[in-house]
Structures are given as structure tokens and as C-alpha cells.
Write a protein that holds these residues in place. Sequence first.
Motif, PDB file in Angstrom:
ATOM      1  N   PHE A  14     -20.744  24.529 -55.783  1.00 59.84           N
ATOM      2  CA  PHE A  14     -19.447  24.764 -55.143  1.00 59.84           C
ATOM      3  C   PHE A  14     -18.853  23.378 -54.980  1.00 59.84           C
ATOM      4  N   VAL A  19     -25.932  23.976 -55.657  1.00 58.82           N
ATOM      5  CA  VAL A  19     -26.710  24.898 -54.827  1.00 58.82           C
ATOM      6  C   VAL A  19     -27.795  25.634 -55.615  1.00 58.82           C
ATOM      7  N   PRO A  38     -35.368  31.722 -47.742  1.00 60.25           N
ATOM      8  CA  PRO A  38     -34.596  31.556 -46.510  1.00 60.25           C
ATOM      9  C   PRO A  38     -33.091  31.577 -46.731  1.00 60.25           C
ATOM     10  N   SER A  39     -32.364  31.851 -45.669  1.00 61.94           N
ATOM     11  CA  SER A  39     -30.911  31.900 -45.714  1.00 61.94           C
ATOM     12  C   SER A  39     -30.359  30.593 -46.285  1.00 61.94           C
ATOM     13  N   GLY A  40     -29.406  30.723 -47.203  1.00 57.83           N
ATOM     14  CA  GLY A  40     -28.754  29.538 -47.757  1.00 57.83           C
ATOM     15  C   GLY A  40     -29.463  28.934 -48.960  1.00 57.83           C
ATOM     16  N   CYS A  41     -30.580  29.545 -49.405  1.00 61.26           N
ATOM     17  CA  CYS A  41     -31.352  28.940 -50.505  1.00 61.26           C
ATOM     18  C   CYS A  41     -30.721  29.217 -51.873  1.00 61.26           C
ATOM     19  N   GLY A  42     -29.724  30.095 -51.930  1.00 61.06           N
ATOM     20  CA  GLY A  42     -29.021  30.312 -53.196  1.00 61.06           C
ATOM     21  C   GLY A  42     -29.263  31.657 -53.855  1.00 61.06           C
ATOM     22  N   LYS A  43     -29.833  32.612 -53.138  1.00 66.80           N
ATOM     23  CA  LYS A  43     -30.141  33.919 -53.727  1.00 66.80           C
ATOM     24  C   LYS A  43     -28.883  34.640 -54.198  1.00 66.80           C
ATOM     25  N   SER A  44     -27.888  34.718 -53.288  1.00 69.66           N
ATOM     26  CA  SER A  44     -26.655  35.430 -53.666  1.00 69.66           C
ATOM     27  C   SER A  44     -25.942  34.703 -54.792  1.00 69.66           C
ATOM     28  N   THR A  45     -25.885  33.393 -54.688  1.00 66.44           N
ATOM     29  CA  THR A  45     -25.222  32.620 -55.747  1.00 66.44           C
ATOM     30  C   THR A  45     -25.910  32.896 -57.083  1.00 66.44           C
ATOM     31  N   VAL A  57     -15.045  32.472 -57.405  1.00 63.20           N
ATOM     32  CA  VAL A  57     -14.825  31.676 -56.202  1.00 63.20           C
ATOM     33  C   VAL A  57     -14.169  30.357 -56.604  1.00 63.20           C
ATOM     34  N   GLU A 174     -29.096  42.421 -50.919  1.00 64.46           N
ATOM     35  CA  GLU A 174     -29.474  42.968 -49.607  1.00 64.46           C
ATOM     36  C   GLU A 174     -28.839  44.340 -49.385  1.00 64.46           C
ATOM     37  N   HIS A 205     -34.194  40.257 -47.646  1.00 63.70           N
ATOM     38  CA  HIS A 205     -34.815  39.426 -46.610  1.00 63.70           C
ATOM     39  C   HIS A 205     -36.064  40.094 -46.086  1.00 63.70           C
TER      40      HIS A 205
HETATM   41  N1  ATP Z   1     -17.877  30.250 -51.191  1.00 65.54           N
HETATM   42  C1  ATP Z   1     -18.659  29.194 -50.944  1.00 65.54           C
HETATM   43  N2  ATP Z   1     -18.141  27.950 -50.852  1.00 65.54           N
HETATM   44  C2  ATP Z   1     -18.907  26.868 -50.603  1.00 65.54           C
HETATM   45  N3  ATP Z   1     -20.247  26.933 -50.425  1.00 65.54           N
HETATM   46  C3  ATP Z   1     -20.831  28.130 -50.507  1.00 65.54           C
HETATM   47  C4  ATP Z   1     -20.073  29.324 -50.756  1.00 65.54           C
HETATM   48  N4  ATP Z   1     -20.925  30.377 -50.774  1.00 65.54           N
HETATM   49  C5  ATP Z   1     -22.147  29.867 -50.541  1.00 65.54           C
HETATM   50  N5  ATP Z   1     -22.103  28.523 -50.376  1.00 65.54           N
HETATM   51  C6  ATP Z   1     -23.248  27.623 -50.120  1.00 65.54           C
HETATM   52  O1  ATP Z   1     -24.199  27.749 -51.181  1.00 65.54           O
HETATM   53  C7  ATP Z   1     -25.519  27.747 -50.678  1.00 65.54           C
HETATM   54  C8  ATP Z   1     -26.228  29.007 -51.158  1.00 65.54           C
HETATM   55  O2  ATP Z   1     -25.602  30.123 -50.565  1.00 65.54           O
HETATM   56  P1  ATP Z   1     -26.024  31.609 -50.886  1.00 65.54           P
HETATM   57  O3  ATP Z   1     -24.998  32.493 -50.278  1.00 65.54           O
HETATM   58  O4  ATP Z   1     -26.289  31.744 -52.328  1.00 65.54           O
HETATM   59  O5  ATP Z   1     -27.419  31.719 -50.075  1.00 65.54           O
HETATM   60  P2  ATP Z   1     -28.347  32.979 -49.808  1.00 65.54           P
HETATM   61  O6  ATP Z   1     -29.722  32.582 -50.204  1.00 65.54           O
HETATM   62  O7  ATP Z   1     -27.771  34.190 -50.413  1.00 65.54           O
HETATM   63  O8  ATP Z   1     -28.298  33.069 -48.205  1.00 65.54           O
HETATM   64  P3  ATP Z   1     -28.348  34.380 -47.252  1.00 65.54           P
HETATM   65  O9  ATP Z   1     -29.791  34.783 -47.228  1.00 65.54           O
HETATM   66  O10 ATP Z   1     -27.907  33.858 -45.926  1.00 65.54           O
HETATM   67  O11 ATP Z   1     -27.449  35.422 -47.813  1.00 65.54           O
HETATM   68  C9  ATP Z   1     -25.430  27.622 -49.176  1.00 65.54           C
HETATM   69  O12 ATP Z   1     -25.623  26.274 -48.838  1.00 65.54           O
HETATM   70  C10 ATP Z   1     -24.001  28.047 -48.865  1.00 65.54           C
HETATM   71  O13 ATP Z   1     -23.529  27.383 -47.729  1.00 65.54           O
END
Ligand code: ATP
Length: 252
Positions: A14, A19, A38-45, A57, A174, A205
Motif C-alpha cells: 500500500f 505488506v 495474527p491481525s495485520g499479517c496480510g491474510k486479507s491482502t 484500493v 473470515e 482467526h
Molecule cells: N487500504 C489499506 N491502506 C493501507 N494499508 C492497508 C490497507 N489495508 C490493509 N492495510 C495494511 O496492510 C497490512 C495487512 O493488512 P491485512 O488487512 O491484509 O491483514 P489481515 O491479516 O487480514 O488482518 P486481520 O486479521 O485484522 O483481518 C496491515 O498492516 C494493514 O494496516
Amino acid sequence: MYSLLSTQNLSASFGSTQVLKNIQMDFDEFTVSAIIGPSGCGKSTFIRCLNRLHEEVAEASATGKVLLQGHDIYASDVDPVAIRRKIGMVFQKPNPFPSLSIFDNVAIGLKLAGVRRGAILRETVERSLKLAALWEEVKDKLNSQGTSLSGGQQQRLCIARALAVEPSVLLMDEPTSALDPISTAKIEELMTELKKTVTIVIVTHNMQQAARISDKTAFFLLGEMIEYGETSELFTAPKDQRTERYITGRFG
Ligand SMILES: Nc1ncnc2c1ncn2[C@@H]1O[C@H](COP(=O)(O)OP(=O)(O)OP(=O)(O)O)[C@@H](O)[C@H]1O
Ligand SMILES: [Mg+2]
């Protein structure tokens, strides 16, 4: 087993913040793969890179390859909309289209693709709702609004909507985290049934859920894929200490 979907050196950012770092994974056809971490590790991305939603995005970018049946979905001649039909997605919060009936929520993908024949639309809606284990509950009220259903029913409606266009892969981010235990159990059962025809990648999770429903599990940490293997092995004999600390709750 045939690897239907794979990533090669997939990285995502991003803006200037990276990420995801060089993710290398293969998803075998007709299996369920779970992604934990863990939250924020990049799974959704990561899963959003698998069907080219990530690029929607602002400031988002990705490098590397995602191969579907050996073809790079990021190649310049590939239409991202067509990719999202082949690689469908279900989100954390059920998101049926608010002004559409149950029928149209499921039929919309076909309608947008130009299908007009009523018989084909009706057959597809019935087949998809049956696959999503929702048909019996809604067959007498197909003209009611999609949003009039319960949360668990709405999520199965969203699954039916994704299935209507006959994807080969279903990504689920999720999908049960907003649902009660009974609705969750229904969707878990459903996944075992669905994998006979689609390949599923699910972010969760809930480690018990991953253990119950997936064939393989991947552990992500800080944008890296740390370990990926048979679910039974990853949860009982993880190879990496970081995986072990995470699954035993001794993280951080
Ligand atoms: N639209 C965005 N703009 C900027 N940074 C983003 C955006 N979406 C996610 N991030 C960042 O990218 C990183 C990975 O986010 P992601 O949503 O992939 O994590 P996740 O593993 O799915 O977390 P969660 O378990 O909380 O859903 C995080 O540091 C997040 O802050
Ligand atoms: Mg997420």
C-alpha cells in the motif's frame, strides 16, 4: 494432486509500505486451504491479490505472479472482472445487495453477463441456493429482499451468489466471524460439500475451525508465509518455532 492456483514471488504494497513478501504457494484442486496468522499479517491482502481485488484500493500494488491453471491472471490481456467470476469471494460481513430480491441477488452475476432467459436464470438460482444449503429456507420467498434474511442466511446467500457464476475457486475472508455457532456449523459443513466442485481458500482467526475444515493450513506473520502444510501436521508438529508459538497461544 493438480495445483489449480499458485503464487510465485507475490509481493504487495500500500503506497510505499510492503505488506506481503514473496509469497510462494500452491492450492490443489478440490481442497480447502486455511490461512491463519495474527491481525495485520496480510491474510486479507493476500487473498485479495488472488482475484485482483487488491488493485481496486488506491495506492495498492502487487508484483509477482498468480497462476490459475498455469495462466498468469496479472497478464496484460486478462480482464480482472472475468477473473473475479472464476475466483469468487465471500467477505466477513454478509453483503447482499440491499435493494435486490433473494432471486436477483443470486441471478445478478448472470444477468450482468447478459443472460436473459428466465428458465436459465431460475435453474441457476435454484442450483446455487441448493449448493449453498439455503434453498429449503427461501424457496417460497424468492422475491423478498435479500437483506430480510438472518445473518447466517445472508452469508449463505452471498455464497450462492458467488457460486452462481460457477467459479473454480472460492475465497472466503473470515466468513463465519460475524455468525452464531449454529450458522457457523452450517457453513463449515457446506465447505466440505462444496470442495467437491470448487477449490476453497479461507482466512480464519479460529484455529479450531481451520483444523476442522481444511486440508492444508498456512501460517502468515508480518507479511511472510512462514509455514504451509497438511493441517494435521501443522497443528500437531509445526516445523517453525513461530508457528508453534502462535498455535499454542504463546505469541509475542
Ligand atoms: N487500504 C489499506 N491502506 C493501507 N494499508 C492497508 C490497507 N489495508 C490493509 N492495510 C495494511 O496492510 C497490512 C495487512 O493488512 P491485512 O488487512 O491484509 O491483514 P489481515 O491479516 O487480514 O488482518 P486481520 O486479521 O485484522 O483481518 C496491515 O498492516 C494493514 O494496516
Ligand atoms: Mg483480514
